[in-house]
Every structure is written in structure tokens, then in C-alpha cells.
Design an enzyme around this catalytic site. Structure first.
Site, PDB file in Angstrom:
ATOM      1  CB  THR A   1      -0.928   0.017   1.229  1.00 28.28           C
ATOM      2  OG1 THR A   1      -1.588  -1.242   1.354  1.00 28.28           O
ATOM      3  CG2 THR A   1      -1.961   1.122   1.108  1.00 28.28           C
TER       4      THR A   1
ATOM      5  CE1 TYR B   1       5.274  -4.699  -2.500  1.00 32.82           C
ATOM      6  CE2 TYR B   1       6.389  -6.788  -2.910  1.00 32.82           C
ATOM      7  CZ  TYR B   1       6.392  -5.509  -2.382  1.00 32.82           C
ATOM      8  OH  TYR B   1       7.504  -5.040  -1.739  1.00 32.82           O
TER       9      TYR B   1
ATOM     10  CG  HIS C   1      -6.417  -1.562   4.711  1.00 33.49           C
ATOM     11  ND1 HIS C   1      -5.569  -1.733   3.644  1.00 33.49           N
ATOM     12  CD2 HIS C   1      -5.661  -1.040   5.725  1.00 33.49           C
ATOM     13  CE1 HIS C   1      -4.356  -1.334   3.975  1.00 33.49           C
ATOM     14  NE2 HIS C   1      -4.379  -0.899   5.223  1.00 33.49           N
TER      15      HIS C   1
ATOM     16  NE  ARG D   1       9.727  -6.909   7.116  1.00 35.64           N
ATOM     17  CZ  ARG D   1      10.291  -8.057   6.734  1.00 35.64           C
ATOM     18  NH1 ARG D   1      11.470  -8.398   7.209  1.00 35.64           N
ATOM     19  NH2 ARG D   1       9.674  -8.862   5.889  1.00 35.64           N
ATOM     20  CE  LYS D   2      15.259  -8.818   5.380  1.00 36.22           C
ATOM     21  NZ  LYS D   2      15.517 -10.280   5.386  1.00 36.22           N
TER      22      LYS D   2
END
Length: 326
Positions: A75, A219, A135, A290-291
Site C-alpha cells: 500500500t 505486488y 482496506h 522494511r525489506k
């Protein structure tokens, strides 16, 4: 809804049409500590009043662009990309608001921000096209959205990676949270705004019926071909790239600007918090970066968990044409 061990002591129920008209009289089902089964999806008890107000009061405009997703599905990244595509003639890479604001501040959530701050928000000063996010499952969106010509961009992600990403997010606030317990919650269909399969299928089916209204994006596909998918996305939302822009490398510039690594290292996202009224005092901006890797689940989920999730997802999505690589 199929129930597994985690929820064996709870019975499934949904709200009737009459109950939906009278929020104060709704019979809702609680799973400790705060999740409520509302209109067949699990919603935080703190967010439910905001969701109801959103459903009741929001009036969509045909020019609106709405980003939809389940939590931890890409998102934040998608918000940065869409904001940049829509506003590329107003801002350059050197003066974009992304340098001073987190993507969640530029494209706010209906249920966690806008309708948490005000029961009937004033959108009169928002520039067109108005950019929003949610969401909430497709079936529970306000009727004005479903019956308008506004466009919905939906992003989804392999549920195994979503579980790991959500777990890493949660342990910032609840360090004792176990990834196996979170995975079991997903197997039981009790994930936030889920079940996962109902959420993705709702938007998937609408994208098949109304491809000019709902853009369904994975994604993993976006990671694999950011330029190609960004071109398609720009056409869908009504801001196509010109041949001259393509020659000048505008798409690549936006891709680099909005890359996880770049956003993560911006000073604005290293410090400070985002205010989510009624949820907590604030969530650190850096917690949203994060990653962002595809397949990171192999480092955290044991084979039995993967087998369970894979079996359930294949069963639930069977015949839909929607698949995820495991």
C-alpha cells in the site's frame, strides 16, 4: 466461513440488512481483543464506527481515485507511485511532497484517518482528482463508489509474504507475537479486513466485470516490471505518459523516487509518527519500510504452515483464475 482450531469457540454470524441501517443495534461478534465480524469481514472495534460513517456519508466523484488493499500488501509503495504519477506536472523530483510527507499523509485512509477525525469530513478543498485509500472489502464500500465512475486501483500480494510483513510490523508493538499464531489466524480467515480470499476475490471479480473501473495489480508483478505496470496504471487512472516523457525517462525517475530503498532513506520517513486517531498515539513512519522483498517468507515460515496456507488458498481461489506463486 470454514473455522479451524483458533476460533472453535466462536460462531460465525453476519449482520442483516435491518441491522446495517441501525448501527447502534448491531449484534456483533468479538474475537479478543478488538476484532469484530461486520458484513462478513473482520474489522477492528476501534475502526468500526468510522467504517459505518464512511459507508453512510461518503459521496464519490467520478474523478476520484481510490487505492484498495489488505494491510501489508504494498500500500505505501503504491501510494507514493500514484501520487507521483498524478502530480508529476506540479512537482519535480526535487520538490515533491514525498520529501516532506509520508505517503499515508498524502493519500489518507478513509477508515483509519479521514472518518476517524470527523464523522462527516469536509472534502471541499481537496484538489481533483481526490486521492483516497482503504482496506475495506469491495462488497462493503459505499454505494456511491460502486455507482460512480471513480477508479479503484487494487494491489494484492502473496499471502505468505503478507503474513511475514504483518508479523514484523506487529512485533514492534507486541514483541511476543508469534508468526505461527498469526498464520493460524489467516488460515481461519480471521485476518484484519479478511478473510484474505474474500477480499482479493471481491476486487478480482469486479476487475473482470468492470476493467475500466477496477485495476487489479499484484505486488510481485509490479516488482518484476515496474516501468511496464506503471505505464498501464497511468493510462487507467487517466494520466498516461506521453512519448516525450518516456523518452526523457520520467517513468524511471518516478520508479527510483518511489523505490522502497529511497523512501526508507528519506529524512521524513526516518523520524516522526503518523497520527491514526482512535488507534494509538501514532505509528512511527519508519515502521512502514522494511525489506519489501518477494519470497522473504521462506526465511520465517515453517513447511507445515506453508503447506496449510497453500492448500487453503488454492481451495478458496479455485476456478477464479487468480493464482499466487508459492
Amino acid at each position: 466461513m470454514e473455522q479451524h482450531s483458533l476460533s472453535s469457540s466462536f460462531s460465525s454470524s453476519s449482520l442483516t440488512a435491518d441491522e446495517e441501517k441501525k448501527p447502534e443495534s448491531k449484534q456483533v461478534q468479538l474475537i479478543p481483543p478488538t476484532k469484530i465480524l461486520y458484513q462478513d469481514f473482520w474489522c477492528s472495534g476501534r475502526l468500526l464506527p468510522n467504517v459505518i460513517s464512511f459507508q453512510k456519508h461518503f459521496q464519490a466523484l467520478d474523478q476520484d481515485i481510490i487505492l484498495a488493499s489488505q494491510p501489508k500488501s504494498g500500500t505505501t509503495w503504491l501510494k507514493a507511485l500514484i501520487f507521483s504519477v498524478v502530480n508529476r506536472t506540479r512537482f519535480t523530483v526535487s520538490n515533491t511532497p514525498l520529501l516532506t510527507s509520508n505517503p499515508h499523509e498524502l493519500i489518507p485512509f478513509f477508515e483509519a484517518q479521514l472518518y476517524a477525525e470527523d464523522e462527516i469530513p469536509d472534502f471541499s478543498t481537496m484538489p481533483s482528482p481526490r486521492l483516497f485509500s482503504t482496506h475495506i472489502p469491495y462488497a462493503s464500500l459505499p454505494e456511491s463508489i460502486k455507482h460512480s465512475e471513480c477508479r479503484i486501483v487494487y494491489i494484492c500480494r502473496n499471502p505468505l509474504d503478507v503474513i511475514v510483513s504483518f508479523w514484523k510490523f506487529l512485533i514492534q508493538f507486541a514483541p511476543s507475537t508469534k508468526v505461527e499464531d498469526l498464520a493460524e489466524t489467516w488460515c481461519n480467515g480471521e485476518d484484519g479486513f479478511g478473510p484474505f480470499w474474500n477480499h482479493v476475490l471481491g476486487y478480482w471479480n469486479e476487475s473482470l466485470k468492470k476493467p475500466n473501473r477496477v485495476f487489479f495489480l499484484k505486488y510481485e508483478d509490479l516488482k518484476d516490471d515496474i516501468v511496464g505496470n506503471l505505464k498501464k496504471l497511468a493510462v487507467f487512472i487517466g494520466f498516461p505518459f506521453s512519448m516525450e516523457e518516456e523518452r526523457q525517462g520520467v517513468i524511471e525517475d518516478i520508479s527510483k523516487l518511489c523505490s522502497l530503498n529511497n523512501l526508507k532513506n528519506l529524512e521524513v520517513n526516518k523520524n516522526g509518527k503518523i497520527n491514526f486517531p482512535k488507534i494509538r498515539a501514532g505509528i512511527e513512519k519508519k515502521s512502514y519500510f522494511r525489506k519489501g522483498e518477494v519470497g522473504d517468507w521462506v526465511n520465517h515460515l515453517n513447511p507445515s504452515v506453508v503447506e496449510c496456507l497453500d492448500r487453503i488458498i488454492q481451495e478458496k481461489l479455485s476456478g477464479s483464475g487468480l493464482t499466487f506463486k508459492v
